[in-house]
Design a protein around this motif. Structure first.
Motif, PDB file in Angstrom:
ATOM      1  N   ALA A  13      24.032  20.588 165.956  1.00 15.94           N
ATOM      2  CA  ALA A  13      24.703  21.956 166.519  1.00 15.94           C
ATOM      3  C   ALA A  13      24.035  23.208 165.668  1.00 15.94           C
ATOM      4  CB  ALA A  13      26.473  21.826 166.208  1.00 15.94           C
ATOM      5  N   ILE A  14      23.937  23.179 164.569  1.00 12.87           N
ATOM      6  CA  ILE A  14      23.431  24.240 163.776  1.00 12.87           C
ATOM      7  C   ILE A  14      21.936  24.644 164.317  1.00 12.87           C
ATOM      8  CG2 ILE A  14      22.688  23.279 161.521  1.00 12.87           C
ATOM      9  CD1 ILE A  14      24.185  25.667 160.210  1.00 12.87           C
ATOM     10  N   SER A  15      21.353  23.449 164.353  1.00 13.35           N
ATOM     11  CA  SER A  15      19.952  23.727 164.596  1.00 13.35           C
ATOM     12  C   SER A  15      19.719  24.007 166.051  1.00 13.35           C
ATOM     13  CB  SER A  15      19.079  22.289 164.505  1.00 13.35           C
ATOM     14  OG  SER A  15      19.434  21.298 165.329  1.00 13.35           O
ATOM     15  N   GLY A  34      24.796  29.046 163.399  1.00 20.14           N
ATOM     16  CA  GLY A  34      23.159  28.895 163.609  1.00 20.14           C
ATOM     17  C   GLY A  34      22.471  30.095 164.256  1.00 20.14           C
ATOM     18  N   PHE A  35      22.833  30.360 165.598  1.00 18.24           N
ATOM     19  CA  PHE A  35      22.300  31.513 166.142  1.00 18.24           C
ATOM     20  C   PHE A  35      22.422  32.745 165.436  1.00 18.24           C
ATOM     21  CE2 PHE A  35      25.220  34.030 168.923  1.00 18.24           C
ATOM     22  CZ  PHE A  35      26.101  32.934 169.436  1.00 18.24           C
ATOM     23  N   HIS A  36      23.743  33.167 164.996  1.00 14.89           N
ATOM     24  CA  HIS A  36      24.101  34.365 164.212  1.00 14.89           C
ATOM     25  C   HIS A  36      23.196  34.458 163.054  1.00 14.89           C
ATOM     26  CE1 HIS A  36      27.017  37.218 162.774  1.00 14.89           C
ATOM     27  NE2 HIS A  36      27.324  37.236 163.608  1.00 14.89           N
ATOM     28  N   ASP A  37      22.794  33.461 162.340  1.00 15.22           N
ATOM     29  CA  ASP A  37      22.364  33.351 161.146  1.00 15.22           C
ATOM     30  C   ASP A  37      20.710  33.192 161.154  1.00 15.22           C
ATOM     31  OD1 ASP A  37      24.668  33.911 160.139  1.00 15.22           O
ATOM     32  OD2 ASP A  37      24.682  32.220 158.783  1.00 15.22           O
ATOM     33  N   HIS A  82      19.863  27.370 154.335  1.00 14.88           N
ATOM     34  CA  HIS A  82      20.797  27.762 155.024  1.00 14.88           C
ATOM     35  C   HIS A  82      21.303  26.485 155.698  1.00 14.88           C
ATOM     36  CE1 HIS A  82      22.626  29.130 159.046  1.00 14.88           C
ATOM     37  NE2 HIS A  82      23.146  29.953 158.202  1.00 14.88           N
ATOM     38  N   GLY A  83      20.363  25.376 156.224  1.00 16.93           N
ATOM     39  CA  GLY A  83      20.725  24.307 156.554  1.00 16.93           C
ATOM     40  C   GLY A  83      21.637  23.310 155.551  1.00 16.93           C
ATOM     41  N   VAL A 127      14.316  23.448 162.977  1.00 20.69           N
ATOM     42  CA  VAL A 127      13.783  22.164 162.427  1.00 20.69           C
ATOM     43  C   VAL A 127      14.535  22.245 160.984  1.00 20.69           C
ATOM     44  CG1 VAL A 127      11.807  20.781 161.716  1.00 20.69           C
ATOM     45  CG2 VAL A 127      11.842  21.798 164.053  1.00 20.69           C
ATOM     46  N   LEU A 128      14.000  23.132 160.216  1.00 18.02           N
ATOM     47  CA  LEU A 128      14.288  23.184 158.814  1.00 18.02           C
ATOM     48  C   LEU A 128      15.921  23.345 158.567  1.00 18.02           C
ATOM     49  CD1 LEU A 128      11.624  25.748 157.655  1.00 18.02           C
ATOM     50  CD2 LEU A 128      11.713  23.486 156.930  1.00 18.02           C
ATOM     51  N   ASN A 129      16.514  23.951 159.401  1.00 21.21           N
ATOM     52  CA  ASN A 129      17.942  24.041 159.469  1.00 21.21           C
ATOM     53  C   ASN A 129      18.596  22.539 159.642  1.00 21.21           C
ATOM     54  OD1 ASN A 129      19.881  26.277 159.159  1.00 21.21           O
ATOM     55  ND2 ASN A 129      18.156  27.165 160.050  1.00 21.21           N
ATOM     56  N   LEU A 130      17.970  21.907 160.556  1.00 23.19           N
ATOM     57  CA  LEU A 130      18.219  20.267 160.849  1.00 23.19           C
ATOM     58  C   LEU A 130      17.694  19.355 159.602  1.00 23.19           C
ATOM     59  CD1 LEU A 130      18.935  18.407 163.274  1.00 23.19           C
ATOM     60  CD2 LEU A 130      16.558  18.009 163.420  1.00 23.19           C
ATOM     61  N   VAL A 131      16.803  19.745 159.167  1.00 25.53           N
ATOM     62  CA  VAL A 131      16.284  18.763 157.849  1.00 25.53           C
ATOM     63  C   VAL A 131      17.472  19.348 156.718  1.00 25.53           C
ATOM     64  CG1 VAL A 131      14.294  18.471 156.039  1.00 25.53           C
ATOM     65  CG2 VAL A 131      13.864  18.804 158.383  1.00 25.53           C
ATOM     66  N   GLY A 132      17.490  20.501 156.490  1.00 28.03           N
ATOM     67  CA  GLY A 132      18.278  20.980 155.434  1.00 28.03           C
ATOM     68  C   GLY A 132      19.846  20.391 155.336  1.00 28.03           C
TER      69      GLY A 132
END
Lengths: 77, 376
Positions: B221-223, B17-20, B182-183, B45-50
């Protein structure tokens, strides 16, 4: 060459490149045209203003539709 | 053992997540379309939704790369160690590199020690890693160059203020689409890894769908990683490659989104990082702006070394935990990994890149910023 041909689906790659190019350049062209029309509408009055603004709104709606379609693609893949 | 593997997989997801974050938000931050903290919050937020968006069951990342019959919890764990260490190292150096390739490299290295060369599907590595890695920047770059040229050509008579303001909004939209994609893609990879570990442990039967708690944990975790913001990489991508203006940012992000969506749709998945980097370079070329090819060259070298370097760590990690044996080996390795990450983090604080200095003038290195900006 034969080795590479069997390992990589060049047809799929070519199609992906074509679709991506049409999508990206298409969206940028439509959006830029919309911005151009919106800019032209400023300082104009009457029918010319309405026509330019309508064009800009149509361009924006096209871009939004494409984005909506992309999100749909993400959900069904 | 299973608990540690799951925790390490989530840690990998976090570093992913933080890398991308830079992939989607670097150009929006560089052009000022979004304030740095707002950009990473939106991306998070969009990664979480994704992560919840796709109905597809998370596919295992190692599929087609290694023989699935030889995969054990130890192999997965050692692979994750290789992936995390490479992610943290490249973050420290401010180099955008593929998290997926790092993980694949780690798993291959561990598998080579565990079962030998016959358990690695070399043709899969060529078709799924090497060829896409070479093609991605060129495909995305050429499309972004054409899109950027079109954007400037069509708006050359547009009032500068109106153009800038309009393209800013457009850029936010296109960057959001990349975050969403990405998410959907990257969170699913970790879901696949955890599901694989659960199957290998006998907790789940083969072919079982991903448990809900795994989906929620990976999404979070990713978000969270995205929200932390990999400022060092954001700085390199946004300021280091070329000077970006709003039309370039919009064209670059739209091209990235288009290439990622099209390639996934046609079954030719490309690295998000390499696509986005190629797009940024292409946006510079399309506007005839100076591109810092030296910075790009450094990234390309890192891409070449991603697989072997992560592979070496994965191999060493597997050999190390095997030498100690049992759960003790895994625990010792986890402690070493945590120590190495903490060490790199402490080192990074000496030349911290933060939301305050992420847009400072580029001076040649990610960790060289103006003293005034550093003090902020």
């Amino acid at each position: 060459m034969i080795f590479a041909s069997t390992l990589i689906n060049w047809g799929a790659l070519g199609e992906a490149f074509l679709y991506a190019a049409v999508f990206a350049i298409g969206v940028v062209v439509v959006m830029s045209s919309g911005i151009h029309l919106y800019s032209r509408s400023e300082g104009r009055f009457g029918a010319q203003k309405v026509i330019n603004l309508a064009g800009a709104i149509i361009a924006l709606l096209i871009v939004l539709a494409v984005v909506g379609l992309s999100i749909y693609e993400l959900t069904v893949k | 053992m299973l608990g540690l593997v799951v925790a390490t997989a989530l840690a990998f997801d976090f570093t992913n997540g933080f890398h991308d974050t830079a992939n989607a938000m670097a150009t929006s931050i560089a052009t000022g379309a979004l304030k740095p903290r707002v950009a990473v919050a939106l991306s998070a937020v969009l990664n979480l939704v994704g992560a919840f968006l796709s109905l597809a069951v998370a596919a295992t990342i190692a599929s087609g790369i290694v023989d699935q019959n030889f995969i054990t919890l130890q192999v997965v764990f050692a692979g994750l160690v290789g992936g995390i260490l490479w992610n943290v190292m490249t973050w420290y150096l401010g180099i955008p590199s593929s998290s997926s390739h790092a993980l694949i490299g780690g798993v291959i290295g561990a598998m080579l020690v565990h079962a030998g060369g016959h358990a690695v599907l070399w043709s899969g590595i060529l078709s799924k890693v090497f060829v896409p890695a070479i093609l991605a920047p060129f495909v995305a770059g050429s499309i972004a160059a054409a899109a950027t040229w079109s954007a400037y050509r069509l708006t050359r008579k547009v009032d500068e203020v109106v153009g800038k303001k309009s393209f800013r909004w457009a850029q936010v939209g296109s960057a959001s689409l990349v975050s969403l994609a990405h998410g959907t893609n990257d969170a699913q990879k970790t879901m696949g890894i955890i599901t694989l570990a659960l199957v290998a442990n006998g907790t789940l039967h083969e072919g079982a769908s991903t448990p809900t708690w795994v989906i929620i944990a990976c999404a979070l975790a990713i978000s969270m990683g995205t929200y932390l913001g990999g400022w060092r990489i954001i700085r390199t991508l946004g300021k280091g490659l070329t000077d970006i203006d709003t039309p370039q940012g919009f064209a670059a992000e739209t091209s990235s989104a288009a290439v990622l969506l099209a390639s996934t749709h046609f079954g030719f998945p490309l690295s998000t990082t390499q696509v986005c980097t190629g797009s940024v370079v292409g946006s510079g070329v399309g506007h005839a702006a100076p591109v810092r090819w030296g910075v790009f060259g450094r990234m390309a070298i890192a891409w070449v070394f991603t697989l072997p370097a992560a592979g070496l760590v994965g191999a060493a990690a597997f050999a190390g935990q095997n030498a100690i044996g049992g759960n003790a080996g895994v625990i010792v390795l986890a402690v070493i990994l945590a120590g190495a990450c903490a060490g790199i983090y402490v080192l990074s604080r000496k030349t911290a890149v933060s939301p305050e200095n992420v847009n400072a003038e580029w001076t040649g290195e990610v960790n060289e910023t103006h003293p005034t900006a550093m003090a902020a």
